[in-house]
Design an enzyme around this catalytic site. Structure first.
Site, short mmCIF file in Angstrom:
data_model
loop_
_atom_site.label_atom_id
_atom_site.label_comp_id
_atom_site.label_asym_id
_atom_site.label_seq_id
_atom_site.Cartn_x
_atom_site.Cartn_y
_atom_site.Cartn_z
N ASN A 157 0.84 -1.23 0.07
CA ASN A 157 -0.06 0.14 0.07
C ASN A 157 0.81 1.28 0.13
O ASN A 157 0.40 2.50 -0.55
CB ASN A 157 -1.03 -0.22 1.24
CG ASN A 157 -0.37 -0.09 2.64
OD1 ASN A 157 0.80 -0.61 2.58
ND2 ASN A 157 -1.07 0.39 3.38
N GLU A 254 4.67 -4.27 12.05
CA GLU A 254 3.61 -3.07 11.75
C GLU A 254 2.51 -3.95 11.02
O GLU A 254 2.55 -4.29 9.83
CB GLU A 254 4.26 -2.09 10.85
CG GLU A 254 5.52 -1.32 11.58
CD GLU A 254 4.79 -0.36 12.78
OE1 GLU A 254 3.68 -0.35 13.01
OE2 GLU A 254 5.61 0.36 13.28
N CYS A 288 -3.32 0.61 6.75
CA CYS A 288 -3.38 -0.06 8.07
C CYS A 288 -4.17 0.65 9.17
O CYS A 288 -4.75 -0.05 9.83
CB CYS A 288 -2.03 -0.49 8.39
SG CYS A 288 -0.81 1.07 8.67
N GLU A 468 7.84 2.63 14.08
CA GLU A 468 8.69 3.27 13.00
C GLU A 468 8.57 4.80 13.24
O GLU A 468 7.60 5.31 13.82
CB GLU A 468 8.13 2.74 11.74
CG GLU A 468 8.35 1.39 11.50
CD GLU A 468 7.94 0.75 10.22
OE1 GLU A 468 7.19 1.07 9.53
OE2 GLU A 468 9.04 0.02 9.80
N1 LIG Z 1 1.02 -1.16 10.48
C1 LIG Z 1 1.42 -0.88 9.39
O1 LIG Z 1 2.27 0.04 9.33
C2 LIG Z 1 0.94 -1.39 8.00
C3 LIG Z 1 1.17 -0.69 6.86
C4 LIG Z 1 0.94 -1.16 6.01
C5 LIG Z 1 0.22 -2.22 5.59
N2 LIG Z 1 -0.31 -3.11 6.66
C6 LIG Z 1 -0.92 -4.23 6.68
O2 LIG Z 1 -0.63 -5.36 5.66
C7 LIG Z 1 -1.61 -5.78 5.29
C8 LIG Z 1 -1.72 -5.73 3.44
O3 LIG Z 1 -0.69 -5.96 3.18
P1 LIG Z 1 -0.16 -7.19 2.45
O4 LIG Z 1 -1.45 -7.82 1.65
O5 LIG Z 1 1.02 -7.01 1.56
O6 LIG Z 1 0.40 -8.28 3.72
P2 LIG Z 1 0.84 -9.58 3.55
O7 LIG Z 1 1.20 -10.05 4.88
O8 LIG Z 1 0.14 -10.52 2.39
O9 LIG Z 1 2.47 -9.28 2.79
C9 LIG Z 1 3.20 -8.57 3.31
C10 LIG Z 1 4.52 -8.98 2.68
O10 LIG Z 1 5.10 -10.04 3.65
C11 LIG Z 1 5.46 -11.09 2.55
N3 LIG Z 1 5.22 -12.47 2.92
C12 LIG Z 1 4.13 -13.10 2.93
N4 LIG Z 1 4.17 -14.36 3.37
C13 LIG Z 1 5.37 -14.32 3.89
C14 LIG Z 1 6.29 -15.46 4.79
N5 LIG Z 1 5.53 -16.30 5.01
N6 LIG Z 1 7.50 -15.05 5.08
C15 LIG Z 1 8.17 -13.77 4.85
N7 LIG Z 1 7.61 -12.88 4.09
C16 LIG Z 1 6.16 -13.18 3.52
C17 LIG Z 1 4.70 -10.50 1.38
O11 LIG Z 1 5.34 -11.10 -0.01
C18 LIG Z 1 4.89 -9.04 1.42
O12 LIG Z 1 5.92 -8.59 0.95
C19 LIG Z 1 -2.84 -5.12 6.02
O13 LIG Z 1 -3.29 -6.05 6.82
C20 LIG Z 1 -2.46 -3.82 6.36
O14 LIG Z 1 -3.05 -3.64 7.73
C21 LIG Z 1 0.13 -2.51 7.96
O1 LIG Z 2 -0.60 1.79 5.93
C1 LIG Z 2 -0.26 2.04 7.05
C2 LIG Z 2 0.55 3.34 7.15
C3 LIG Z 2 1.84 3.67 6.69
C4 LIG Z 2 1.96 4.51 5.64
N1 LIG Z 2 3.31 4.27 5.49
C5 LIG Z 2 3.70 3.03 6.08
N2 LIG Z 2 2.78 2.73 6.90
#
Ligand SMILES: NC(=O)c1ccc[n+]([C@@H]2O[C@H](COP(=O)([O-])OP(=O)(O)OC[C@H]3O[C@@H](n4cnc5c(N)ncnc54)[C@H](O)[C@@H]3O)[C@@H](O)[C@H]2O)c1
Ligand SMILES: O=CCc1c[nH]cn1
Length: 494
Positions: A157, A254, A288, A468
């Site tokens: 994202n 995160e 997120c 972060e």
């Molecule tokens: N808290 C935050 O700062 C924050 C920020 C952005 C997104 N998010 C969260 O991320 C999610 C959406 O992102 P997404 O769909 O890319 O998440 P995801 O967990 O599917 O994937 C995130 C990353 O992890 C990798 N990955 C997947 N399985 C793995 C494994 N077994 N071992 C190591 N790496 C692995 C993926 O290739 C990708 O690079 C939402 O739940 C969102 O809330 C959180």
């Molecule tokens: O998606 C969650 C907030 C954020 C923005 N940049 C990195 N995390």
């Protein structure tokens, strides 16, 4: 550059200061332009050998980088910030093409990125320990040292910004980093790698490996990786923690959220409406920390709902590269279907669609295969509905009426997540009283989803741990060495 014209033919891995094809592979992936549904890049996911080469490259660079003074590192990071600022529009364009967010928003993401680098460049020179006087003239001191080769794994994202939020503090502290972006958004992070090289980091200090779960696992399990910082979903976060625990590696997680936004009847309604939209519709709702459970005090429920629906219907959806677009396509077709599925389920459980919630078909024929939907507001929501309990990660706001402060706090905290929360009220005592009770790592008073890099960001409960941004993140990318100095003779007990 216009929508529908961009393709990447250069390698997307980055090692030893240049783009490289991976030495081995674990499958092939395609990256898309969500606005059109076109494939913009085809790449090999990195295998165990490529991951090892990236780690070796990072180890070699770390030996040089860790010896530099904080001020020397600072100068290079400031130069990287300057280049990002100079290339803002180009980087934002690439981000928009690969992610789908509007160019208007992508520009802000890039601004926050160079600001983050400037911030940690500022801290690099002041990383210090303490001196402790001991009896008899003896003394001790502490040194804050880097960890070594750190791994960053990102979500799709905020592809560029997530890579900066991890690498800026990591590099400021003297570490090297290997970054793996989401396979959905592989493109922009390689620009960051090139910028670091141009700014003067040693070759190999910041490497990029492309791939999905398998590549991520090789990274987490590598014996020479000192730390893993992960941004993504809760289920993947659990796996990362398990994998990292085998090597006793510290992790920053995160993760996701289902954050509450509480709107009291004494608020400034116009600001509360703007705040609710900021809390739900940035980056097509794929954020997120979004405040997707919007609790509205009953006295103003009708007035607030009418206004927020009116403003949401005005959001300009369409080609994300156009300056006046405010909502682009979602990341891919399966995610779009998933988001629409939550709305269907919500309707079956009794929620009422007050606006949007269906596909949006742009008039421009080149956008006909893109992944667009109209932002949705659900009324008549109850706390136990799936759309209210689970993270949707799309443009879907659930409105929930409440009567009292005690009641809303109980309901707001009744979730396994704890990333963010917000409160709108003109009563300053109430604002701070409510924030003190909210179980969330990031709380907003009379605003939502602003991200000053000076403030720490991260979650409570299942939204993760570690932070972060902010000064505290230095602690997550460094370790403390204690040195005890004897000035007299050894008083042996033997
Ligand atoms: N808290 C935050 O700062 C924050 C920020 C952005 C997104 N998010 C969260 O991320 C999610 C959406 O992102 P997404 O769909 O890319 O998440 P995801 O967990 O599917 O994937 C995130 C990353 O992890 C990798 N990955 C997947 N399985 C793995 C494994 N077994 N071992 C190591 N790496 C692995 C993926 O290739 C990708 O690079 C939402 O739940 C969102 O809330 C959180
Ligand atoms: O998606 C969650 C907030 C954020 C923005 N940049 C990195 N995390």
């Amino acid at each position: 550059m216009s929508t529908g014209s961009f393709t990447v033919s250069q390698p997307l891995n980055y090692r030893g200061g240049k783009r490289v094809q991976p030495a081995d592979g674990s499958g092939t992936e395609e990256a898309y332009e969500p606005a059109t549904g076109r494939v913009i890049a085809t790449f090999q996911c990195s295998g165990e050998k490529e991951v090892d080469l990236a780690v070796q490259s990072a180890k070699a660079a770390f030996k040089i980088w860790r010896k530099k003074s904080g001020m020397e590192r600072s100068r290079i990071l400031l130069e990287a910030a300057r280049i990002i600022r100079e290339r803002r529009d180009e980087i934002a364009t690439v981000e928009t093409i690969n992610n789908g967010k509007s160019i208007f928003e992508a520009g802000f993401d890039i601004d926050i990125s160079w600001q983050c680098l400037e911030y940690y460049a500022g801290l690099a020179g002041s990383m210090a320990g303490e001196h402790v006087q001991l009896p008899g003239g003896s003394f001790g001191y502490t040194i804050r040292e880097p960890l070594g080769v750190c791994v960053g794994i990102g979500a799709w994202n905020y592809p560029f910004q997530i890579a900066v939020w991890k690498s800026a503090p990591a590099l400021a502290c003297g570490n090297a980093m290997i970054f793996k972006p989401s396979p959905f958004t592989p493109v922009s992070v390689v620009l960051l790698a090139e910028i670091y090289t141009e700014a003067g980091v040693p070759p190999g200090l910041f490497n990029v490996v492309q791939g999905g779960a398998a590549t991520g696992q090789f990274l987490c399990q590598h014996r020479d990786v000192a730390k893993v910082s992960f941004t993504g979903s809760v289920p993947t976060g659990k796996k990362i923690m398990e994998l990292s625990s085998q090597g006793i590696k510290p992790v920053t997680l995160e993760l996701g959220g289902k954050s509450p936004l509480i709107i009291f009847s004494d608020c400034d309604i116009e600001n509360a409406v703007k705040g609710a939209m900021m809390a739900n519709f940035l980056t097509q709702g794929e954020v997120c920390c979004n405040g997707t459970r919007v609790f509205v005090q009953r006295e103003i429920l009708d007035k607030f709902t009418e206004e927020v629906v009116k403003q949401t219907q005005k959001i300009k959806i369409g080609d994300p590269l156009l300056e006046n677009t405010r909502m682009g396509p979602l990341i891919n077709r399966s995610h779009l279907q998933r988001v629409l599925g939550f709305i269907e389920q919500g309707k079956k459980q009794g929620a009422k669609v007050l606006c949007g919630g269906d596909l949006y078909i742009p008039e421009d024929p080149k956008l006909k295969d893109g992944y667009y939907m109209k932002p949705c507001i659900l009324g008549n929501c109850k706390d136990d509905m799936t759309c209210v309990k689970e993270e949707i990660f799309g443009p879907v706001m659930s409105i929930l009426p409440f009567d009292t402060e005690t009641e809303v706090l109980e309901r707001a905290n009744d979730t396994t997540f704890g990333l963010a929360a917000g409160v709108f009220t003109k009563d300053i005592q109430r604002a701070h009283r409510v924030v003190a009770e909210l179980q969330a790592g990031v709380c907003y008073i009379n605003n939502y989803n602003v991200s000053p890099v000076e403030l720490p960001f991260g979650g409570y409960k299942m939204s993760g741990f570690g932070r972060e941004n902010g000064r505290v993140t230095i602690e997550y990318y460094s370790q403390l060495k204690t040195v005890c100095v004897e000035m007299g003779d050894v008083e042996s007990v033997f």
